[in-house]
Design a protein around this motif. Structure first.
Motif, PDB file in Angstrom:
ATOM      1  N   GLU A   3       0.831  -1.213   0.000  1.00  0.00           N
ATOM      2  CA  GLU A   3       0.000   0.000   0.000  1.00  0.00           C
ATOM      3  C   GLU A   3       0.862   1.258   0.000  1.00  0.00           C
ATOM      4  OE1 GLU A   3      -0.406  -2.603   2.225  1.00  0.00           O
ATOM      5  OE2 GLU A   3      -2.068  -3.490   1.100  1.00  0.00           O
ATOM      6  N   GLU A   4       1.929   1.259   0.811  1.00  0.00           N
ATOM      7  CA  GLU A   4       2.829   2.418   0.844  1.00  0.00           C
ATOM      8  C   GLU A   4       3.524   2.603  -0.495  1.00  0.00           C
ATOM      9  OE1 GLU A   4       4.386   2.495   5.476  1.00  0.00           O
ATOM     10  OE2 GLU A   4       5.166   0.940   4.115  1.00  0.00           O
ATOM     11  N   LEU A   5       3.978   1.509  -1.083  1.00  0.00           N
ATOM     12  CA  LEU A   5       4.663   1.581  -2.371  1.00  0.00           C
ATOM     13  C   LEU A   5       3.733   2.126  -3.451  1.00  0.00           C
ATOM     14  CD1 LEU A   5       7.201   1.067  -4.047  1.00  0.00           C
ATOM     15  CD2 LEU A   5       6.422  -1.303  -4.341  1.00  0.00           C
ATOM     16  N   VAL A   6       2.534   1.605  -3.512  1.00  0.00           N
ATOM     17  CA  VAL A   6       1.557   2.082  -4.504  1.00  0.00           C
ATOM     18  C   VAL A   6       1.275   3.569  -4.298  1.00  0.00           C
ATOM     19  CG1 VAL A   6      -0.861   1.909  -5.246  1.00  0.00           C
ATOM     20  CG2 VAL A   6       0.505  -0.172  -4.930  1.00  0.00           C
ATOM     21  N   ALA A   7       1.123   3.989  -3.047  1.00  0.00           N
ATOM     22  CA  ALA A   7       0.827   5.397  -2.752  1.00  0.00           C
ATOM     23  C   ALA A   7       1.964   6.315  -3.189  1.00  0.00           C
ATOM     24  CB  ALA A   7       0.536   5.573  -1.260  1.00  0.00           C
ATOM     25  N   VAL A   8       3.201   5.915  -2.941  1.00  0.00           N
ATOM     26  CA  VAL A   8       4.354   6.738  -3.331  1.00  0.00           C
ATOM     27  C   VAL A   8       4.456   6.818  -4.848  1.00  0.00           C
ATOM     28  CG1 VAL A   8       6.883   6.850  -3.320  1.00  0.00           C
ATOM     29  CG2 VAL A   8       5.657   6.381  -1.209  1.00  0.00           C
TER      30      VAL A   8
END
Length: 142
Positions: free
Chosen positions: A41-46
């Protein structure tokens, strides 16, 4: 000042980007993503915040990229994300997130667009060439 860099200490571009952030007088939140990888989720958001594609976020120069068959243009974004989560070395670097936005900082000077504070002094690239002069101004290459 809330600035985060997804950093690889062995990467010259990442080290230069970190130096540019610190040259504003701010100590960022440094995430050594090889040891502390982001969640999916963090990777997708960044990636989304940086305004790039999942494929652009993959480090294609890694041997593992070809070994896993990720160089096939038909490989889906989901498969690319799975590979980056399983093998964080495949995450391109450095990503920087600031209150002004997010960037994949390749080259390092792309971070200048999203830093809220000006440069305070000289910074060289990892290869020793000047990037920022003693007055905090970007050095133009002849």
């Amino acid at each position: 000042m809330d600035i985060t860099i997804y950093h690889n200490t062995r990467c010259g571009t990442s080290r230069t980007t970190l130096a540019l952030i610190r040259n504003t007088g701010v100590e960022p939140n440094v995430i050594e993503y090889l040891h502390n990888p982001p969640s999916r989720e963090e990777l997708v958001a960044v990636i989304e915040k940086a305004g790039i594609s999942v494929r652009e976020a993959v480090r294609e120069k890694e041997t593992l990229f070809k070994e896993l068959g990720l160089d096939d243009p038909a490989v889906s974004d989901e498969r690319l994300l799975d590979a980056m989560i399983e093998y964080p070395i495949l995450i391109n670097r450095p990503f920087v997130v600031t209150p002004k936005g997010a960037r994949l900082c390749r080259p390092a000077e792309l971070v200048l667009d999203i830093l809220p504070l000006p440069q305070k002094g000289a910074v060289n690239r990892a290869d020793g060439t000047p990037l920022i002069d003693a007055l905090g101004q970007k050095v133009t290459q002849a």
